[in-house]
Write a protein that holds these residues in place. Structure first.
Motif, mmCIF file in Angstrom:
data_model
loop_
_atom_site.group_PDB
_atom_site.id
_atom_site.type_symbol
_atom_site.label_atom_id
_atom_site.label_comp_id
_atom_site.label_asym_id
_atom_site.label_seq_id
_atom_site.Cartn_x
_atom_site.Cartn_y
_atom_site.Cartn_z
ATOM 1 N N TYR A 1 -6.240 0.982 -0.887
ATOM 2 C CA TYR A 1 -5.864 0.021 0.157
ATOM 3 C C TYR A 1 -6.977 -0.993 0.416
ATOM 4 O O TYR A 1 -6.708 -2.150 0.765
ATOM 5 C CB TYR A 1 -5.492 0.752 1.454
ATOM 6 C CG TYR A 1 -6.633 1.417 2.178
ATOM 7 C CD1 TYR A 1 -7.117 2.663 1.780
ATOM 8 C CD2 TYR A 1 -7.244 0.812 3.269
ATOM 9 C CE1 TYR A 1 -8.153 3.282 2.445
ATOM 10 C CE2 TYR A 1 -8.280 1.426 3.947
ATOM 11 C CZ TYR A 1 -8.741 2.660 3.529
ATOM 12 O OH TYR A 1 -9.782 3.268 4.188
ATOM 13 N N ILE B 1 0.863 -1.181 0.000
ATOM 14 C CA ILE B 1 0.000 0.000 0.000
ATOM 15 C C ILE B 1 0.896 1.227 0.000
ATOM 16 O O ILE B 1 1.530 1.544 1.005
ATOM 17 C CB ILE B 1 -0.939 -0.014 1.227
ATOM 18 C CG1 ILE B 1 -1.848 -1.248 1.186
ATOM 19 C CG2 ILE B 1 -1.749 1.262 1.286
ATOM 20 C CD1 ILE B 1 -2.670 -1.450 2.455
ATOM 21 N N VAL C 1 0.297 -6.875 4.663
ATOM 22 C CA VAL C 1 0.453 -5.661 3.866
ATOM 23 C C VAL C 1 1.621 -4.841 4.405
ATOM 24 O O VAL C 1 1.888 -4.835 5.615
ATOM 25 C CB VAL C 1 -0.815 -4.781 3.862
ATOM 26 C CG1 VAL C 1 -1.928 -5.448 3.074
ATOM 27 C CG2 VAL C 1 -1.267 -4.442 5.268
ATOM 28 N N GLN D 1 -5.590 2.932 7.372
ATOM 29 C CA GLN D 1 -5.227 1.770 6.555
ATOM 30 C C GLN D 1 -4.778 0.598 7.431
ATOM 31 O O GLN D 1 -5.119 -0.561 7.156
ATOM 32 C CB GLN D 1 -4.119 2.168 5.573
ATOM 33 C CG GLN D 1 -4.605 3.162 4.515
ATOM 34 C CD GLN D 1 -3.494 3.722 3.657
ATOM 35 O OE1 GLN D 1 -2.308 3.577 3.963
ATOM 36 N NE2 GLN D 1 -3.876 4.395 2.570
ATOM 37 N N ARG E 1 -2.047 6.376 7.225
ATOM 38 C CA ARG E 1 -1.599 5.097 7.795
ATOM 39 C C ARG E 1 -2.491 4.547 8.910
ATOM 40 O O ARG E 1 -2.746 3.339 8.934
ATOM 41 C CB ARG E 1 -0.133 5.207 8.252
ATOM 42 C CG ARG E 1 0.802 5.310 7.063
ATOM 43 C CD ARG E 1 2.255 5.557 7.442
ATOM 44 N NE ARG E 1 3.012 5.909 6.234
ATOM 45 C CZ ARG E 1 4.232 6.417 6.231
ATOM 46 N NH1 ARG E 1 4.862 6.647 7.378
ATOM 47 N NH2 ARG E 1 4.837 6.717 5.099
ATOM 48 N N ILE F 1 2.554 -0.996 4.626
ATOM 49 C CA ILE F 1 1.904 0.311 4.481
ATOM 50 C C ILE F 1 2.980 1.385 4.374
ATOM 51 O O ILE F 1 3.621 1.749 5.359
ATOM 52 C CB ILE F 1 0.952 0.570 5.666
ATOM 53 C CG1 ILE F 1 -0.136 -0.512 5.700
ATOM 54 C CG2 ILE F 1 0.338 1.956 5.559
ATOM 55 C CD1 ILE F 1 -1.091 -0.404 6.871
ATOM 56 N N SER G 1 2.343 4.295 2.523
ATOM 57 C CA SER G 1 1.588 5.425 1.981
ATOM 58 C C SER G 1 1.958 6.709 2.729
ATOM 59 O O SER G 1 2.685 6.668 3.727
ATOM 60 C CB SER G 1 0.101 5.124 2.153
ATOM 61 O OG SER G 1 -0.161 4.858 3.521
#
Lengths: 302, 402
Positions: free
Chosen positions: B100, B47, B111, B123, B120, B113, B115
């Protein structure tokens, strides 16, 4: 054989206290219980109070002594027999003050061993090594300011004099003895009850056996001086079960266990693992010896 | 000359531990190895496919224990860039603000993360809710509610037997680990005071576009999307402060501002602060993100019997009666990530879900927010005041595609 070696050979005492029922026997469910059988002789940690001595060395020591058996060697050092067993090495993630190199895992110790009830005192050190660089000075203060090779040399010379295999403990043997059947951060009481550490030491080491012993009668496993162990430091011991875990064959720093009078209490926890350059003689580091009577390879590395 | 075999060098403990570890995988409960089998790869969703996202995707694949099966980014060119490199079909390269959710809907075990920090917490919460292991870049949030949210996600993950790891390179670097452990053990005595800094040039540039998509592409220039430089970058050094001291600060006071950048929404150029920690320990901190000069992430703490000095990418050492020479960390940026990626995989396979990095990351993230709040207001701000205020930062992203 020089005069000192002769004196050491002659000066051996083995005082067996019988098969005291410690944590492996009837007290298995009471890990903090004191030994049910008192030593046959009072602890003798100084040269002036050496017990009655008998001649002979290994022949005086039974091959399979009972748990909790006690002997006093040629330099007045009291040793306690620790039989084989299993324990949980390391600490739970919830233990306050832990570091992440203490991953908990099951360890089996297949060989029993004798371990000194106290850290090597300066009086004992002088009997074997002659020169004492410890600071401050005092017969019953723990020897310190000694490098790892010097600690190993102490074991070698004492072994030669008595004809048996004195060693530094592996860190697994050390923690097994320290825990003495307990599972928490400190064995035998609270930090203040069992350890000289930074917040109660007044900035100095103290005479050995000044705090409460653990369930197996071992003093100062926590605090006072930290203790050299045999192993190289290996950060990740893993979570897998291990049998008689030994040091990696190569490494840099050597393991130091138990924390010291100059460390915070968290560093004196039973699971706390420290390491130092083996060449450093530090005033916070001393040693405690073991004998491995059942070792099939007594001539292995220190 | 004889050579020592690898197994011999490992020693007995290494051999036994390895043998036992191999056996262990076959007896773990399925719930502890969610979505993974003993010899299968962890199906990973990425992501955030920007600079660090695409870079770290390569490291995950290089590890060998992961298979990248899905990726998402707001921008199609970024998602497709990662997808093309890792041979993902278009159906597994997701775009828009909800990218996401689509990654989580793919068959992923975990995942990563990476981003913009603003996104965050939500997500990560969605990932844990969906039953995915989470590997999160720092910082984990840009405000107090976001930090609380991440803290809760870490706990929920543990309850669901999921791994949640926050990627700080320093914490995975052996010289840092050993030096900090020794300080915490008392090897240099009691801490007194120190300095820390984080200085770099224009990492994200000078100008912030006005439109939503422009801001999303240059999120590092937006003080809300990034959390400002003190949260987004300077957290490296503030995390080391809190790690060494092993405590959160009680208060912060100082200043910061812009001399080169313009606009209320744009990040500050610099921060200068004093953090007050328990037991009267004080840390002077400064940072910049502009121009030229000595760059680096540096921490020095003085104590009653010595000092600790750490330089990200440079030397780490202790001074004093029990010195530790430590060593240099020239490849920390990559080595730290590689170590964390390996730890993430090992933790998933072993079912190790203490998620110990989460509360420590929340603590340093809040430390950065405390400093930012003090600089923004020009007033001394206490930790308790910051927590009580619970200020949430919001960026209007009208115009961005879902």
């Amino acid at each position: 054989m020089n005069q000192r070696q002769r004196a050491l050979r002659v000066g051996l005492a083995v005082i067996l206290a019988g098969a005291a029922c410690l944590a492996w026997g009837c007290n298995r469910d009471a890990p903090d219980a004191q030994p049910t059988t008192k030593p046959a002789a009072a602890p003798t940690t100084g040269p002036a109070t050496s017990p009655a001595l008998t001649t002979g060395a290994a022949s005086s020591m039974p091959a399979h002594p009972g748990a909790g058996a006690i002997m006093v060697n040629s330099i007045g050092m009291k040793l306690i027999y620790v039989p084989p067993g299993e324990f949980r090495m390391g600490s739970d993630p919830s233990e306050p003050g832990r570091h992440d190199d203490e991953t908990a895992h099951d360890v089996k110790i297949t060989l029993g061993f004798w371990i000194a009830a106290t850290e090597v005192t300066q009086a004992q050190w002088v009997k074997v090594m002659s020169i004492n660089r410890s600071e401050p000075k005092g017969d019953n203060l723990p020897a310190n300011k000694l490098s790892w090779p010097q600690a190993v040399d102490f074991c070698r010379k004492l072994s030669q004099a008595e004809g048996r295999a004195y060693r530094l403990p592996t860190e697994a043997q050390w923690e097994y003895a320290c825990r003495s059947g307990s599972t928490g951060a400190f064995s035998g009481g609270t930090a203040d009850e069992v350890a000289w550490h930074m917040d109660d030491s007044d900035g100095t080491p103290h005479a050995v056996a000044g705090k409460k012993p653990n369930a197996w009668g071992l003093y100062d496993m926590h605090g006072n001086v930290a203790e050299w162990c045999r192993d190289f430091y290996q950060r990740d011991l893993g979570s897998a079960p291990a049998v008689d875990p030994a040091a990696p064959a190569e490494g840099g720093a050597r393991i130091v266990r138990g924390g010291s009078w100059d460390n915070f209490a968290r560093a004196c926890r039973g699971a706390a693992r420290a390491s130092f350059n083996p060449a450093y003689p530090l005033d916070r580091v001393g040693l405690r010896v073991i004998i491995e009577p059942e070792s099939p390879n007594p001539s292995q590395n220190p | 000359m004889s050579k020592t075999s690898k197994s011999a060098r490992l020693g007995r403990r290494g051999f036994l531990a390895g043998a036992a570890a191999a056996a262990t995988f076959t007896i773990l409960k399925p719930s502890l190895v969610r979505g993974t089998e003993a010899n299968s790869k962890i199906a990973l969703g990425l992501i955030g496919c920007g600079g660090r996202g695409s870079w770290i995707a390569d490291l995950f694949v290089k590890h060998g224990g992961y298979q990248l099966v899905s990726c998402g980014d707001y921008f199609a060119d970024r998602a497709q860039g990662v997808g093309k490199k890792h041979k993902l079909d278009a159906a597994h390269c997701h775009t828009g603000l909800s990218n996401y959710k689509k990654v989580l809907a793919d068959k992923v075990d975990a995942v990563a993360i990476i981003s913009p920090p603003y996104f965050r917490p939500a997500q990560a919460a969605a990932a844990v809710e969906a039953g995915k292991h989470v590997y999160a870049a720092k910082p984990i949030a840009i405000d107090v509610p976001g930090c609380a949210n991440i803290g809760e996600s870490g706990k929920k993950a543990a309850a669901k037997k999921l791994v949640f790891l926050v990627d700080f390179q320093t914490r995975a670097t052996p010289f840092y680990q050993e030096a900090v452990k020794r300080v915490q053990n008392g090897d240099i005595g009691r801490l007194v005071n120190g300095t820390s800094d984080c200085c770099y040039g224009f990492i994200f540039g000078k100008d912030l576009p006005a439109d939503a998509e422009g801001r999303l592409r240059k999120w590092g220039m937006d003080k809300v999307l990034s959390g400002d430089i003190i949260v987004e970058q300077n957290i490296h050094t503030l995390d080391v402060d809190t790690w060494i001291i092993d405590a959160a600060p009680l208060a912060a006071v100082g200043t910061g501002g812009r001399k080169l950048r313009k606009g209320d929404d744009v990040i500050f150029d610099y921060f200068n602060l004093v953090f007050e920690y328990p037991d009267g320990v004080a840390v002077s901190f400064h940072s910049r993100q502009f121009g030229d000069g000595p760059d680096g992430i540096n921490n020095v703490m003085f104590a009653t019997q010595g000092a600790i000095e750490t330089h990200y990418g440079g030397q780490v050492r202790l001074y004093g009666r029990a010195p530790y020479p430590g060593g240099k960390t020239p490849n920390i940026y990559e080595d730290g990530a590689v170590a964390n990626i390996a730890t993430f995989a090992d933790s998933i396979k072993a079912g190790k879900v203490d998620n110990a990095t989460v509360p420590l990351s929340v603590r340093s993230n809040l430390t950065a927010i405390l400093g930012r709040t003090a600089a923004y207001t020009g007033k001394k701000v206490t930790w308790d005041e910051m927590i009580k205020a619970n200020e949430k930062l919001v960026r209007n992203l009208d115009g961005a595609k879902d």
